[in-house]
Design a protein around this motif. Sequence first.
Motif, short mmCIF file in Angstrom:
data_model
loop_
_atom_site.label_atom_id
_atom_site.label_comp_id
_atom_site.label_asym_id
_atom_site.label_seq_id
_atom_site.Cartn_x
_atom_site.Cartn_y
_atom_site.Cartn_z
N TYR A 97 -2.81 4.37 1.42
CA TYR A 97 -1.43 4.77 1.16
C TYR A 97 -0.79 5.24 2.47
O TYR A 97 -1.48 5.46 3.47
CB TYR A 97 -1.35 5.88 0.11
N SER A 229 3.46 3.03 -1.94
CA SER A 229 2.55 2.42 -0.96
C SER A 229 1.10 2.38 -1.42
O SER A 229 0.28 1.70 -0.81
CB SER A 229 2.61 3.19 0.36
N PHE A 230 0.77 3.09 -2.48
CA PHE A 230 -0.64 3.19 -2.89
C PHE A 230 -1.20 1.82 -3.28
O PHE A 230 -0.58 1.07 -4.03
CB PHE A 230 -0.79 4.15 -4.07
#
Length: 235
Positions: A97, A229-230
Amino acid sequence: MALSSLSLGWVSTTISNKLDWHHSIDVPRCAAFTSCNGINACSREATFNEESNLERRSLLLGVGLLAANLFSASSLHAEEIPANYKAFVDLSDGYSYYYPLDWREFDFRGHDSAFKDRYLQLQNVRVSFIPTEKSDIHDLGPMEEVIPNLVKNVYAAPNQVATILEMQEKVVDGKNYYTVEFELTSANFSRASFVTLAIGNGRFYTLNVGANERRWKRVRNKLKVVADSFRVLDI
């Protein structure tokens, strides 16, 4: 171990499966040069090279495999990391992330990784995971059922009122993710958060990023980048 740059020279030192990359990733080239000052010297070098050929091939193969894994992970983020963010990549536990560039790592009990604002400690991100026999987040049920149940019965304390602001489902590289934005309010304190959920590698992953509710309007978009973003990485 957190690293701001990646180099093949690093292979000969301690190898860490947890990497921390800046927006800019520098990968120096490695080159070897040899020279011969005479026929005898060249002959001796040729003999030595023949005798050590197997060892060098084995070493280069190992370095190549390691470099391939590292470059694969770095290429995943090198062209995508937004300005003013850094990428945290955990190859051993299978996730990655982004987090704001000026945040600092800290220990958060029960979590595998965590970063916080250097001045506002309640403004932070953390990731945890637990074993599961499920293979996909859809195996838990529809988003409309799974998320309200988690927010109200897991994330909220008995003295908190939970309010779900938004839910989102997405597919990235064939993996499904649920993300929810919610507020937890009590008599003395209110907090807003994004939580992103995913399943992979026999694990149920949870990324939680949030801040004090009074600052939420100012930092929401900044923290949404973290939540979005993970990624789950195959291990």
